[in-house]
Design an enzyme around this catalytic site. Structure first.
Site, PDB file in Angstrom:
ATOM      1  N   ASP A  70      10.464  50.175  57.903  1.00 57.51           N
ATOM      2  CA  ASP A  70       9.559  49.860  59.004  1.00 57.51           C
ATOM      3  C   ASP A  70       9.739  48.394  59.372  1.00 57.51           C
ATOM      4  OD1 ASP A  70       6.309  49.437  57.381  1.00 57.51           O
ATOM      5  OD2 ASP A  70       8.276  48.790  56.770  1.00 57.51           O
ATOM      6  N   TYR A  72       9.414  44.356  60.014  1.00 54.73           N
ATOM      7  CA  TYR A  72       8.834  43.267  59.224  1.00 54.73           C
ATOM      8  C   TYR A  72       7.369  43.096  59.640  1.00 54.73           C
ATOM      9  CZ  TYR A  72      13.685  41.917  58.166  1.00 54.73           C
ATOM     10  OH  TYR A  72      14.991  41.908  57.753  1.00 54.73           O
ATOM     11  N   PHE A  83      16.210  45.100  60.282  1.00 52.59           N
ATOM     12  CA  PHE A  83      16.739  43.968  59.526  1.00 52.59           C
ATOM     13  C   PHE A  83      16.874  42.671  60.340  1.00 52.59           C
ATOM     14  CE2 PHE A  83      18.319  47.685  57.182  1.00 52.59           C
ATOM     15  CZ  PHE A  83      17.821  47.403  55.916  1.00 52.59           C
ATOM     16  N   HIS A 197      18.945  49.385  48.186  1.00 52.28           N
ATOM     17  CA  HIS A 197      18.456  48.595  49.319  1.00 52.28           C
ATOM     18  C   HIS A 197      18.807  47.128  49.085  1.00 52.28           C
ATOM     19  CE1 HIS A 197      15.655  46.867  52.246  1.00 52.28           C
ATOM     20  NE2 HIS A 197      15.659  48.057  52.816  1.00 52.28           N
TER      21      HIS A 197
END
Length: 257
Positions: A70, A72, A83, A197
């Site tokens: 989701d 930031y 990202f 991740h």
């Protein structure tokens, strides 16, 4: 007050989604997001950027898909691209996310050089779909909009892409992204790259680490992607801008040491 409707989604992506907009799942998402927009202003990204990833990377241009979770949830970071953060946030700032630091380190280890900043618009413009699996979040509360209905929309987008487009590259970082694997495997000739991740300590601690322990190497997803693309007659992705200067790269190296 902002309004929310299917018209916010670019036409080519609406066409890919087909009958999804006639489903109960879409009605639930539309109602929930409109309720949030009516009662709160503490939302990231700005509502006009919910579908920025789709706007910057049209269906016909998609070559690579990177799935985030989701947006930031810290103020001033979310742009509507997984990202990515604004380029005015210094790499030395505490705001600079650990996931981006590790992505930059992986790029450097693979020989592309380090990122000069965290803005990934250039990736999107080259055909890298930077897609979060929830497209909004309440400021300060990670995962707060995960249950509003975004899953149905994103799953439909992923299924549609895998079905309609051959030879895509999928970068699945972490368990959440990898949960979409069955949707992707239904497609033809898809390159699926999986690792941990890139955020936090978990980056090193799985059977398929994003970075190898000690920072000696990476999962090499960026290199594998470009080899896949060029083997199919498509241009490689310029992961790092040629404008990155020596001082910026040196600073990044210092941060990673």
């Amino acid at each position: 007050m902002d309004a929310f409707s299917q018209e916010d989604i670019p036409q080519d992506w609406r066409q890919l989604l087909g009958s999804y907009f006639e489903s109960a799942a879409w009605n639930v998402l539309e109602k929930n997001i409109q309720t949030v927009l009516t009662h709160s202003t503490e939302i990231a990204p700005e509502p006009k950027n919910f579908f920025k990833a789709l706007a910057l990377t049209p269906v016909r241009s998609v070559k690579v898909v990177i799935l985030g979770q989701d947006p930031y949830h810290s103020p001033g970071l979310a742009q509507g691209l997984a990202f990515s953060i604004p380029d005015n946030i210094s790499i030395s700032s505490r705001q600079f996310p650990s996931s981006l630091r590790n992505i930059s380190k992986a790029l450097a280890l693979e020989g592309f050089g380090a990122l000069s900043n965290g803005d990934l618009h250039s990736w999107a413009e080259q055909g890298v779909l930077l897609l979060n699996t929830a497209l909004s979040v309440k400021l300060g509360e990670a995962g707060s909009h995960a249950n509003l209905g975004w899953k149905s929309l994103i799953d439909s987008l992923i299924s549609g892409l895998a079905r309609e487009k051959k030879s895509l590259v999928w970068m699945l970082w972490g368990g959440h992204a990898q949960s979409k694997l069955p949707l992707i495997e239904a497609g033809q000739d898809q390159l699926i790259l999986q690792s941990s991740h890139p955020s936090g300590l978990g980056v090193y601690k799985t059977e398929r680490p994003f970075l190898l322990p000690g920072g000696s190497d990476s999962c090499r997803h960026f290199t594998k992607t470009n080899k896949w693309l060029t083997s199919r007659g498509q241009p490689a992705i310029a992961w790092v801008s040629s404008r990155s200067n020596t001082a910026e790269v040196a600073l990044q190296k210092k941060l990673f040491d």
